[in-house]
Design a protein around this motif. Structure first.
Motif, PDB file in Angstrom:
ATOM      1  N   ALA A   1       0.828  -1.206   0.000  1.00 19.69           N
ATOM      2  CA  ALA A   1       0.000   0.000   0.000  1.00 19.69           C
ATOM      3  C   ALA A   1       0.862   1.256   0.000  1.00 19.69           C
ATOM      4  O   ALA A   1       0.564   2.240  -0.692  1.00 19.69           O
ATOM      5  CB  ALA A   1      -0.935  -0.014   1.212  1.00 19.69           C
TER       6      ALA A   1
ATOM      7  N   TYR B   1       0.572   3.712  -2.985  1.00 23.05           N
ATOM      8  CA  TYR B   1      -0.177   4.917  -2.630  1.00 23.05           C
ATOM      9  C   TYR B   1       0.619   5.913  -1.779  1.00 23.05           C
ATOM     10  O   TYR B   1       0.184   7.049  -1.587  1.00 23.05           O
ATOM     11  CB  TYR B   1      -1.458   4.547  -1.868  1.00 23.05           C
ATOM     12  CG  TYR B   1      -2.420   3.738  -2.693  1.00 23.05           C
ATOM     13  CD1 TYR B   1      -3.165   4.314  -3.711  1.00 23.05           C
ATOM     14  CD2 TYR B   1      -2.588   2.374  -2.450  1.00 23.05           C
ATOM     15  CE1 TYR B   1      -4.048   3.561  -4.468  1.00 23.05           C
ATOM     16  CE2 TYR B   1      -3.477   1.616  -3.194  1.00 23.05           C
ATOM     17  CZ  TYR B   1      -4.205   2.213  -4.202  1.00 23.05           C
ATOM     18  OH  TYR B   1      -5.068   1.471  -4.948  1.00 23.05           O
TER      19      TYR B   1
ATOM     20  N   ASP C   1      -0.922   7.522   2.166  1.00 25.24           N
ATOM     21  CA  ASP C   1      -2.182   6.902   2.578  1.00 25.24           C
ATOM     22  C   ASP C   1      -1.995   5.441   2.982  1.00 25.24           C
ATOM     23  O   ASP C   1      -2.723   4.927   3.837  1.00 25.24           O
ATOM     24  CB  ASP C   1      -3.216   6.994   1.455  1.00 25.24           C
ATOM     25  CG  ASP C   1      -3.838   8.385   1.374  1.00 25.24           C
ATOM     26  OD1 ASP C   1      -3.274   9.309   1.983  1.00 25.24           O
ATOM     27  OD2 ASP C   1      -4.868   8.538   0.698  1.00 25.24           O
TER      28      ASP C   1
ATOM     29  N   GLN D   1      -5.242   7.602  -1.935  1.00 23.55           N
ATOM     30  CA  GLN D   1      -6.233   6.544  -1.783  1.00 23.55           C
ATOM     31  C   GLN D   1      -7.492   7.044  -1.083  1.00 23.55           C
ATOM     32  O   GLN D   1      -8.583   6.600  -1.369  1.00 23.55           O
ATOM     33  CB  GLN D   1      -5.620   5.375  -0.997  1.00 23.55           C
ATOM     34  CG  GLN D   1      -6.484   4.126  -0.957  1.00 23.55           C
ATOM     35  CD  GLN D   1      -5.766   2.954  -0.308  1.00 23.55           C
ATOM     36  OE1 GLN D   1      -4.718   3.120   0.315  1.00 23.55           O
ATOM     37  NE2 GLN D   1      -6.310   1.758  -0.439  1.00 23.55           N
TER      38      GLN D   1
ATOM     39  N   SER E   1     -14.693   8.916  -0.063  1.00 25.58           N
ATOM     40  CA  SER E   1     -13.411   8.341   0.349  1.00 25.58           C
ATOM     41  C   SER E   1     -12.970   8.886   1.708  1.00 25.58           C
ATOM     42  O   SER E   1     -12.295   8.191   2.476  1.00 25.58           O
ATOM     43  CB  SER E   1     -12.340   8.609  -0.711  1.00 25.58           C
ATOM     44  OG  SER E   1     -12.063   9.993  -0.827  1.00 25.58           O
TER      45      SER E   1
ATOM     46  N   ASN F   1      -9.664  -0.513 -12.064  1.00 29.28           N
ATOM     47  CA  ASN F   1      -8.425   0.195 -11.736  1.00 29.28           C
ATOM     48  C   ASN F   1      -7.698   0.560 -13.025  1.00 29.28           C
ATOM     49  O   ASN F   1      -7.385  -0.323 -13.831  1.00 29.28           O
ATOM     50  CB  ASN F   1      -7.541  -0.694 -10.856  1.00 29.28           C
ATOM     51  CG  ASN F   1      -6.337   0.044 -10.301  1.00 29.28           C
ATOM     52  OD1 ASN F   1      -5.629   0.735 -11.031  1.00 29.28           O
ATOM     53  ND2 ASN F   1      -6.092  -0.117  -9.011  1.00 29.28           N
TER      54      ASN F   1
END
Length: 547
Positions: free
Chosen positions: A78, A82, A85, A244, A251, A477
């Protein structure tokens, strides 16, 4: 079939070397498990390692249990993809231990029982509360197992260089069978010793990678982040929030929901709660959590460097194209740094950690069914300890088989493991934590309140997950070209958030209060007082152990 099993040497090194290193780790852990199994002579030995694990040992074991596929693979991936985040997962996972330390660890240990249901049913009607707690435990364990199976499958897929859905399914099945074997043989004692060794190896391995990555950038963190930015997805700032979460109102709510689930979920995870029963005193329970906080916090600092290192030296494009997608970031970085040998070592250590986590989860789930459902509800206490353990082992096989099937789906969908674990935390925070806190701190809490809280939180959480973009309907994505949903090519989602904690956790607290207020049951004052004294002082706990 040769095409399916072909190795991509540009990304995984030499499969023969990888599998040799992997085999050494498995062999060592099998020896430890067999040696530990010699001391499993009672239900207390199988479930709680005889309650003679020290605080320091238990802290290491908790770290080994907690620093799993989500921590090492999912969070590193992650952060690599990203940036800022991705590190938010680490913060949530770490802060959660303060809740466990201050509100749960010592109090749960002082009840001196095997499962979460023992505490919840102490002053309630036994059968309905035990059933509800067992169902909740199984649900949390299955979500967590789903993440670990996907992580193990993705890791071994990368390690062996296999590709294709059929080969990946075979890998997950073999891995799952190996994990079940650990549980059947070693019990909690074997799992604890393996977790201690694996936690030590994982932290040392992460430290080596951290120093190696920083060395390539002159031990300058700014240079490292700049290198990650150079290879970042076009238009993405990996040093700033919003990649993210935060781009839209939905979000932002999703991030709040995720944070609630992570911070409150740890204190309701059944396999974490069960670890507190392995220590002899409440002081050891506190000491074990303090040790765990230090070890986990240090590791998450390492994961920050490893994640940015993977982003800078490997790049999101290669990571997302590898088997396991984002979960392949750390192994790919190891290969980039030290070639085949370092890849094999790091992948072997990570896989060894996953083995221990799954063993702990499976023991917890099988113990909950055998102790709470079979022994207490079906047999009404008329069963021997050996008979209970035998049922626990059968349950472990069934749970393992189900988790293998779900793990195959998750692996092939390429879902981030850290995110899957966050869903398990949401279920734990929704179904378990409110009931635990009400039981320990509110004398007027009733059986009806407990049932409404557990079932209400569980049903709300699972329902919202099923009808969320996690299961279906997530947009494709643009980097990978596929939807991150578990089920592809269909859309039956109507709940907009990926994590349901923002709705399901407050709802569970409310239902526990409402159910108790509307109940005609009068709380047992003597039982309430006894639980309170035992939880806060430990008086009577040793008597419960003997019983």
């Amino acid at each position: 079939m040769s095409d399916v099993l072909a190795a991509d040497s540009a990304t995984i090194g030499e499969p023969a070397v990888n599998i040799s290193i992997f085999g050494v780790f498995v062999l060592i852990t099998l020896v430890i498990t067999f040696r530990a199994s010699r001391n499993n002579k009672s239900a207390a030995d199988y479930y709680a390692a005889g309650r003679n694990i020290s605080g320091q040992q238990n802290g290491l074991a908790i770290a080994g249990d907690y620093l799993s596929a989500a921590s090492f693979l999912g969070i590193a991936g992650a952060i690599a993809v990203y940036g800022y985040d991705g590190f938010l997962y680490s913060i949530g996972f770490l802060v959660a231990w303060l809740v466990a330390l201050l509100l749960v660890a010592e109090l749960m240990r002082n009840t001196a029982r095997f499962t979460m249901a023992d505490v919840l049913a102490f002053r309630m009607r036994q059968r309905p509360v035990r059933m509800a707690a067992a169902i909740s435990t199984l649900a949390v364990s299955l979500f967590y197992l789903l993440a670990q199976m996907a992580g193990a499958g993705g890791l071994v897929t990368l390690l062996l260089g296999v590709s294709g859905e059929a080969a990946q399914a075979v890998v997950v099945t073999v891995v799952g069978a190996l994990m079940i074997f650990y549980v059947l043989v070693g019990g909690m004692r074997g799992t604890t010793y393996v977790q201690i060794i694996k936690a030590s190896l994982l932290i040392v391995g992460a430290f080596v990678m951290t120093v190696w990555v920083l060395g390539k950038y002159g031990f300058n963190l700014s240079s490292l982040i700049g290198g990650a930015q150079d290879l970042a997805v076009e238009g993405r700032d990996v040093a700033a929030p919003g990649a993210q979460y935060g781009a839209t109102g939905t979000s932002k709510l999703d991030f709040v929901s995720l944070g609630l689930a992570l911070v409150l979920g740890t204190a309701g995870l059944p396999h974490v709660l069960m670890r507190f029963y392995t220590v002899p005193t409440a002081k050891d329970a506190r000491r074990s959590v303090v040790w765990a906080i230090w070890l986990i916090g240090i590791f998450y600092l390492f994961s920050l460097i490893i994640g940015y290192g993977a982003g800078a030296l490997v790049g999101p494009e290669r990571i997302l194209a590898a088997p396991g997608a984002v979960n392949a970031a750390a192994p790919l970085l190891a290969f980039e740094l030290g070639g085949t040998v370092l890849l094999g070592i790091i992948a072997g250590v990570a896989f060894a950690t996953i083995l221990a986590v799954v063993a702990g989860l499976t023991i917890t789930a099988s113990a909950s069914f055998a102790h709470d459902v079979y022994a207490s509800v079906i047999k009404k206490g008329q069963v021997t300890g050996n008979g209970e353990v035998r049922v626990a082992r059968i349950t472990a096989v069934v749970i393992g088989a189900v988790s293998i099937g779900l793990g195959i789906l998750a692996l092939q969908a390429g879902i981030n493991i850290a995110f899957l674990v966050a869903l398990a935390f949401a279920v734990a925070a929704s179904a378990n934590l409110p009931t635990i806190l009400y039981t320990l701190f509110w004398r007027n809490f009733t059986t009806q309140g407990a049932l409404w809280s557990i079932y209400g939180g569980l049903i709300a959480c699972v329902t919202l997950i099923i009808f969320s973009p996690v299961v279906s309907g997530a947009p494709v994505n643009p980097v990978t070209g596929v939807s991150p949903s578990l089920i592809q090519d269909v859309d039956f989602s109507w709940f907009p958030l990926n994590n349901p904690g923002l709705v399901s956790i407050p709802l569970s607290f409310f239902l526990g209060w409402l159910g108790s207020k509307l109940s005609k049951e009068r709380p047992d004052e003597l039982k309430s007082a006894e639980l309170e004294v035992r939880a806060f002082t430990g008086i009577g706990a040793e008597k419960a152990v003997a019983h």
